[in-house]
Design an enzyme around this catalytic site. Structure first.
Site, PDB file in Angstrom:
ATOM      1  NE  ARG A  70      -0.802   0.347 -15.191  1.00 38.47           N
ATOM      2  CZ  ARG A  70      -1.256   1.574 -15.397  1.00 38.47           C
ATOM      3  NH1 ARG A  70      -2.211   2.058 -14.618  1.00 38.47           N
ATOM      4  NH2 ARG A  70      -0.778   2.305 -16.359  1.00 38.47           N
ATOM      5  CE  LYS A 130      -3.476   5.251   0.666  1.00 42.09           C
ATOM      6  NZ  LYS A 130      -2.958   4.478  -0.477  1.00 42.09           N
ATOM      7  CG  ASP A 153      -7.316   3.136   2.230  1.00 43.93           C
ATOM      8  OD1 ASP A 153      -7.931   2.882   3.285  1.00 43.93           O
ATOM      9  OD2 ASP A 153      -6.585   2.301   1.681  1.00 43.93           O
ATOM     10  CD  GLN A 178      -3.737   2.168   9.170  1.00 44.18           C
ATOM     11  OE1 GLN A 178      -2.545   2.402   9.338  1.00 44.18           O
ATOM     12  NE2 GLN A 178      -4.216   1.767   8.022  1.00 44.18           N
TER      13      GLN A 178
END
Length: 356
Positions: free
Chosen positions: A167, A261, A280, A324
């Protein structure tokens, strides 16, 4: 909020056009000067420094398309570019399909790829600090952090809020179609990302009818807020590259729909804020397994997000966001399968203990 997990790279036979309704406002269809017969040229990056499947379909950008077995295509400003790797060949090649200037296109491409940053040096440094990272990096080399246009990155991650990859890609495709048409590759149409002025002429109602839901008001609100910035929204966003990370995050969070975030994603992927850590639930799981095990079982809160980010920076230093990113990519289903396919499978949960 969950960070959208990237699926395995889509087949090039997948439908190219978004099923979302076309914009009600006019679309620019003027073509730029094409470069003639496509010519592949070597890029100044080897596969150790850039591996396309570990960089593009990993949730950093939603505008690049897979247009060949190991080939991805997208626009960088007014330049329509393809990048290609071939099995057994260590080089990365690029092709300009449409550009105002080949020289400026190559410079823009290298800047987009953060080419001045050596992955080999970063990976060596991270591996010394964390043997587990070294074991993963041996098999997932070439995962780069991109340096996107800040406006383009901002709009993409506003679309990503509580959303899935399919989406998000459709929404970003809808917004992209408002920009200058650059050309078509393997059935996919490509556009220059629309300007702030062009975006300002899209109404919240148009976006809602196109399926953006509550994100429509955040996008139009952010566009309006940027237009009100002294000197213009584009310059304001670029100025955030000169700020400390926390100041850049705070500035981004003043925009409608941008939380910590999303702001961290924008900072890492477009603002040269290499220590930004988008936290998250997936990154939280990585952190509680390897960096802050005492927090396992706790509920993720804003305060704990800050602690996770601090733990990554404490472990990996000023380029912690790059570390990360690789650890996040290693958790994607396709890459987990790759890691488990080696003759001596990597036990991610045990490496850190065994190497202590």
């Amino acid at each position: 909020m969950k960070r959208p997990r990237a699926p395995s790279p889509p087949s090039i036979s997948a439908a190219a056009k978004s099923p979302l309704s076309p914009p009600l406002t006019p679309i620019l269809k003027q073509k730029l000067h094409r470069t003639g017969t496509p010519k592949w040229l070597p890029l100044k990056l080897t596969q150790t420094e850039l591996t396309l499947p570990l960089t593009f379909p990993t949730g950093q950008t939603f505008r690049w398309k897979q247009t060949g077995p190991i080939q991805y295509s997208g626009s960088i400003g007014p330049h329509l570019v393809s990048l290609r790797q071939r099995p057994g060949d260590d080089t990365v090649s690029y092709c300009l399909h449409c550009s105002t200037s080949p020289n400026s296109a190559e410079l823009a491409l290298l800047d987009f790829l953060n080419a001045e940053i050596s992955l080999a040096e970063l990976w060596s440094d991270f591996s010394e600090k964390d043997p587990r990272f070294g074991e993963v990096a041996k098999h997932l080399r070439g995962a780069r952090v991109l340096k996107q246009d800040p406006l383009e990155c901002l709009i993409q991650f506003l679309c990503s809020s509580n959303n899935n990859i399919a989406r998000i890609t459709k929404m970003v495709g809808f917004v992209s179609s408002l920009g200058l048409y650059l050309g078509e590759i393997e059935g996919f149409e490509f556009h220059q990302f629309p300007s702030l002025d062009r975006l300002s002429r899209v109404s919240e109602d148009e976006l809602r009818k196109a399926g953006f839901g509550y994100r429509a008001k955040y996008i139009t609100g952010t566009i309006s807020a940027l237009q009100s910035k002294p000197g213009g929204g584009d310059e304001w966003l670029l100025s955030l590259r000169k700020l400390d990370l926390q100041d850049a995050i705070a500035a981004l969070c003043t925009l409608p729909g941008v939380g910590p975030k999303v702001a961290a994603c924008i900072a890492l992927f477009s603002l040269d804020q290499h220590s930004a850590i988008p936290v998250d639930t997936h990154v939280w799981q990585i952190a509680t397994r390897y960096l802050v095990p005492d927090l396992a079982g706790a509920k993720l809160t804003h305060k704990l997000c800050s602690r996770v980010a601090e733990a990554f920076v404490s472990k990996y230093g000023e380029y912690a966001g790059w570390a990360q990113t690789l650890l996040f990519i290693a958790e994607l289903p396709a890459q987990k399968a790759l890691l488990q396919s080696f003759s001596q499978p990597i036990q991610l949960d045990e490496i850190g203990e065994n190497k202590k």
